[in-house]
Design a protein around this motif. Sequence first.
Motif, PDB file in Angstrom:
ATOM      1  N   ASP A  77       0.838  -1.199   0.000  1.00 11.34           N
ATOM      2  CA  ASP A  77       0.000   0.000   0.000  1.00 11.34           C
ATOM      3  C   ASP A  77       0.875   1.252   0.000  1.00 11.34           C
ATOM      4  O   ASP A  77       0.621   2.221  -0.724  1.00 11.34           O
ATOM      5  CB  ASP A  77      -0.913  -0.013   1.225  1.00 11.34           C
ATOM      6  N   LEU A  78       1.935   1.226   0.799  1.00 10.35           N
ATOM      7  CA  LEU A  78       2.868   2.352   0.823  1.00 10.35           C
ATOM      8  C   LEU A  78       3.527   2.535  -0.539  1.00 10.35           C
ATOM      9  O   LEU A  78       3.665   3.669  -1.030  1.00 10.35           O
ATOM     10  CB  LEU A  78       3.932   2.126   1.897  1.00 10.35           C
ATOM     11  N   ASP A  79       3.927   1.436  -1.171  1.00  9.24           N
ATOM     12  CA  ASP A  79       4.536   1.515  -2.495  1.00  9.24           C
ATOM     13  C   ASP A  79       3.611   2.207  -3.484  1.00  9.24           C
ATOM     14  O   ASP A  79       4.036   3.047  -4.277  1.00  9.24           O
ATOM     15  CB  ASP A  79       4.866   0.113  -3.014  1.00  9.24           C
ATOM     16  N   GLU A  80       2.337   1.847  -3.430  1.00 10.45           N
ATOM     17  CA  GLU A  80       1.379   2.458  -4.358  1.00 10.45           C
ATOM     18  C   GLU A  80       1.218   3.952  -4.079  1.00 10.45           C
ATOM     19  O   GLU A  80       1.115   4.765  -5.008  1.00 10.45           O
ATOM     20  CB  GLU A  80       0.032   1.751  -4.272  1.00 10.45           C
ATOM     21  N   LEU A  81       1.222   4.321  -2.816  1.00 15.54           N
ATOM     22  CA  LEU A  81       1.140   5.739  -2.469  1.00 15.54           C
ATOM     23  C   LEU A  81       2.355   6.509  -3.000  1.00 15.54           C
ATOM     24  O   LEU A  81       2.227   7.639  -3.482  1.00 15.54           O
ATOM     25  CB  LEU A  81       1.043   5.902  -0.951  1.00 15.54           C
ATOM     26  N   LEU A  82       3.532   5.895  -2.902  1.00 14.72           N
ATOM     27  CA  LEU A  82       4.751   6.553  -3.380  1.00 14.72           C
ATOM     28  C   LEU A  82       4.713   6.759  -4.887  1.00 14.72           C
ATOM     29  O   LEU A  82       4.999   7.856  -5.389  1.00 14.72           O
ATOM     30  CB  LEU A  82       5.974   5.716  -2.998  1.00 14.72           C
ATOM     31  N   ILE A  83       4.362   5.698  -5.618  1.00 11.20           N
ATOM     32  CA  ILE A  83       4.300   5.822  -7.075  1.00 11.20           C
ATOM     33  C   ILE A  83       3.194   6.799  -7.480  1.00 11.20           C
ATOM     34  O   ILE A  83       3.347   7.578  -8.422  1.00 11.20           O
ATOM     35  CB  ILE A  83       4.071   4.442  -7.726  1.00 11.20           C
ATOM     36  N   ALA A 133       7.145  -0.096  -8.329  1.00  8.01           N
ATOM     37  CA  ALA A 133       6.135  -0.141  -9.383  1.00  8.01           C
ATOM     38  C   ALA A 133       5.947  -1.536  -9.960  1.00  8.01           C
ATOM     39  O   ALA A 133       4.968  -1.781 -10.679  1.00  8.01           O
ATOM     40  CB  ALA A 133       6.515   0.830 -10.502  1.00  8.01           C
ATOM     41  N   PHE A 134       6.853  -2.468  -9.666  1.00  8.95           N
ATOM     42  CA  PHE A 134       6.756  -3.802 -10.243  1.00  8.95           C
ATOM     43  C   PHE A 134       5.620  -4.597  -9.595  1.00  8.95           C
ATOM     44  O   PHE A 134       5.368  -4.491  -8.395  1.00  8.95           O
ATOM     45  CB  PHE A 134       8.073  -4.562 -10.067  1.00  8.95           C
ATOM     46  N   ALA A 135       4.960  -5.425 -10.419  1.00 10.47           N
ATOM     47  CA  ALA A 135       3.892  -6.327  -9.956  1.00 10.47           C
ATOM     48  C   ALA A 135       2.792  -5.575  -9.223  1.00 10.47           C
ATOM     49  O   ALA A 135       2.203  -6.085  -8.274  1.00 10.47           O
ATOM     50  CB  ALA A 135       4.470  -7.428  -9.071  1.00 10.47           C
ATOM     51  N   LEU A 171       5.794  -0.258 -21.895  1.00 10.27           N
ATOM     52  CA  LEU A 171       6.521   1.007 -21.738  1.00 10.27           C
ATOM     53  C   LEU A 171       6.800   1.304 -20.268  1.00 10.27           C
ATOM     54  O   LEU A 171       7.920   1.678 -19.899  1.00 10.27           O
ATOM     55  CB  LEU A 171       5.723   2.149 -22.370  1.00 10.27           C
ATOM     56  N   LEU A 172       5.795   1.130 -19.427  1.00 11.74           N
ATOM     57  CA  LEU A 172       5.979   1.402 -18.002  1.00 11.74           C
ATOM     58  C   LEU A 172       6.967   0.414 -17.380  1.00 11.74           C
ATOM     59  O   LEU A 172       7.763   0.790 -16.512  1.00 11.74           O
ATOM     60  CB  LEU A 172       4.633   1.329 -17.278  1.00 11.74           C
ATOM     61  N   LEU A 180      15.673   1.398 -12.403  1.00 12.47           N
ATOM     62  CA  LEU A 180      16.216   0.545 -11.347  1.00 12.47           C
ATOM     63  C   LEU A 180      17.661   0.176 -11.659  1.00 12.47           C
ATOM     64  O   LEU A 180      18.530   0.240 -10.778  1.00 12.47           O
ATOM     65  CB  LEU A 180      15.369  -0.719 -11.201  1.00 12.47           C
ATOM     66  N   GLU A 181      17.933  -0.186 -12.912  1.00 14.06           N
ATOM     67  CA  GLU A 181      19.308  -0.525 -13.286  1.00 14.06           C
ATOM     68  C   GLU A 181      20.224   0.688 -13.127  1.00 14.06           C
ATOM     69  O   GLU A 181      21.361   0.565 -12.650  1.00 14.06           O
ATOM     70  CB  GLU A 181      19.370  -1.028 -14.722  1.00 14.06           C
TER      71      GLU A 181
END
Length: 248
Positions: A77-83, A133-135, A171-172, A180-181
Amino acid sequence: MNPRERRAARHQPPNPEAETAPRPRRRKAPITVEQVVDTALALIATEGYEALTMRRLAGALDTGPASLYAHVVNKADLDELLIGRLCAGLVLPKPDTASDSAPDPTAWREQIRSVCTQLRDQYLKYPGISRAAFAMAPTDLEILRVSEGMLAILLAGGVAPQTAAWAIDALLLYVAAYCLETSVARQRAADDDIAWVVDRDELLRRLTALPAEAFPHTTRHAAELTAGEGHDRFDFTLALMIDGLAHR
């Protein structure tokens, strides 16, 4: 409301008719979701995404993990808020408007490239954050705003709906993987012991020193294999993907 209900409420369009109920006064100002996101981004900017844990974030907010979980359901949930916060900074063409900012059938390639480039620049401000943003199956309105805008651009360019939908995903995914790389490479370059890993001159020297009988193409084209400055490879790959859509 419990944390899951709060999360669902965050991802609903605002209701202008809803009345805000008065809240009882408290001696200490409560933590808000906005403060959680601000603090998490500040932590990532200085220490990288890998340093972000719920416990570490709670410490930075001078509270306990239990208080933090009253505002976010979990790390996903935090990850989604950040993105979502990063996506809020993207400028998108507005559909159904008779202006230069509308999705343009004659300029759709430039417009979709602009969205991807803006997202790249947002990701690179916060080392490693694109991992979040992955998965992801997003419900955040700002993330959905970006995918909606990208879909409008591709449809305006004559791309078939199914192709456009999968192209957005590709694209995303590429933008996130590239960033990331790049973040990993920059971190490695900051370490004096392994800086040679991302040093172009050193890599060129190593490739040209390979036995030509075993690696004839690599030794012959070592310069091409190591070519590129800045975001040259990003621009190349993005153009490759977008041109492929045009040809379909």
